[in-house]
Design a protein around this motif. Sequence first.
Motif, PDB file in Angstrom:
ATOM      1  N   GLY A  24       1.993   1.676   1.944  1.00 12.71           N
ATOM      2  CA  GLY A  24       2.993   1.795   0.709  1.00 12.71           C
ATOM      3  C   GLY A  24       3.502   2.499   0.304  1.00 12.71           C
ATOM      4  N   HIS A  25       5.136   2.786   1.194  1.00 10.42           N
ATOM      5  CA  HIS A  25       6.296   4.099   0.275  1.00 10.42           C
ATOM      6  C   HIS A  25       7.470   3.534   0.206  1.00 10.42           C
ATOM      7  N   GLU A  26       7.605   2.530   0.530  1.00  7.67           N
ATOM      8  CA  GLU A  26       9.124   1.844   0.323  1.00  7.67           C
ATOM      9  C   GLU A  26       9.049   1.211  -1.559  1.00  7.67           C
ATOM     10  N   PHE A  27       8.639   1.640  -2.751  1.00 13.72           N
ATOM     11  CA  PHE A  27       8.332   0.598  -3.172  1.00 13.72           C
ATOM     12  C   PHE A  27       8.965   0.711  -4.837  1.00 13.72           C
TER      13      PHE A  27
ATOM     14  N   ILE B 112       7.083  -3.664   3.797  1.00  9.72           N
ATOM     15  CA  ILE B 112       6.582  -2.904   5.082  1.00  9.72           C
ATOM     16  C   ILE B 112       7.120  -2.646   6.021  1.00  9.72           C
ATOM     17  N   CYS B 113       6.751  -1.205   6.190  1.00  9.80           N
ATOM     18  CA  CYS B 113       7.407  -0.279   6.683  1.00  9.80           C
ATOM     19  C   CYS B 113       6.356  -0.144   8.305  1.00  9.80           C
ATOM     20  N   GLY B 114       7.372   0.093   9.661  1.00 11.62           N
ATOM     21  CA  GLY B 114       6.688   0.032  11.050  1.00 11.62           C
ATOM     22  C   GLY B 114       5.432   0.996  10.831  1.00 11.62           C
TER      23      GLY B 114
HETATM   24 ZN   LIG Z   1       8.748   3.396   6.149  1.00  9.05          ZN
END
Ligand SMILES: [Zn+2]
Length: 347
Positions: free
Chosen positions: A63-66, A38-40
């Motif tokens: 979601g873009h960090e997976f 979970i990003c800012g």
């Molecule tokens: Zn991010």
Amino acid sequence: MTDTACVIYGARDLRFEPRQSAPMGDLSVKVRVRAGGICGSDLHYYFDGRNGDYVIREPLIPGHEFAGEVEAVGARVSRLRVGDRVAVNPSSPCGRCRYCRQGRENLCRRMVFLGSASKFPHIQGGFREVFMVDEANAVPVRRDLPFTTAAFAEPLSVALHAVSRAGALFGRNVLITGAGPIGQLVLLCARRAGAARIVMTDIVDQPLETARRIGADAAINVATHPGDLKDYAASLDGFETIFECAGNHHALRSAFESAGPGAVVVQVGILPAGDIPVLANIAMGRELDWRSSFRFCDEFGAAVDALDRGLIDVAPLLTAAIPATDAASAFDLARDRARSLKVQITF
Ligand SMILES: [Zn+2]
Ligand SMILES: [Zn+2]
């Protein structure tokens, strides 16, 4: 075919519901998603219904960090096999425009970036059980690398890009404002890049404690000890390189005030929408270089390599990995900075 996804309908309205899976193409890789950070920006979408200037106008899968495991590959996929573990690069620049040709793909006007409301229709992200991705965006990692580690590839790319925007760090005195996950990753990268002293600031004690543990020379709570940063900066005749990773104007102010003559200030944090006060005369009188750093370019491969080889240890930054069925509480935990740094959702 359907799978289940976390979908944000608006502020504080998150649903875990079935979604149509994308069709399989010749160059597609079907990834069984295992972990997603979970990003800012995801927090802003969930709690505010917007992220800076990007407003949610239709249901958005964040979601873009997976990272995940390859479950099937298209007929023309050559680099990957079923069972491989991959980190997904969420960034797809057009590859043809002026910025892409100059190696500044992050500035591409036709950029497709996963889990973002910057365009309409929104680009749906990776907080779902199954994600269909082009082979080019599925970067293999060691088969025994934990998915939770591989899911750090994207934020680590952001930190690497910020460091490359700053220029050489060897022997320089560095200030990082904002001890969130990106600030901490910048700390780890700056250390590896040879920074002499690294000072971290925040207004919450717990992430500052982590910063000390992973190598900050000093970690200052500027809310409870407002004079300490000034004293530290004075003892160095100002910091030479500053990473503003907090994304608020108080931190930006302290960044400029702490900067030595000729310093480089890299804006990494996303500032709130609207006008932001800037100490322009300090910037002028000290000839500061105020540079921004937006997402990343080709750092993704280097980030994966660093994680794969254990060059950067992200384990101290991971607070919890929480099942997607409980995504709302994962978002709550991720927002509580006294209790968490990086929170991931698992599938
Ligand atoms: Zn991010
Ligand atoms: Zn382009």
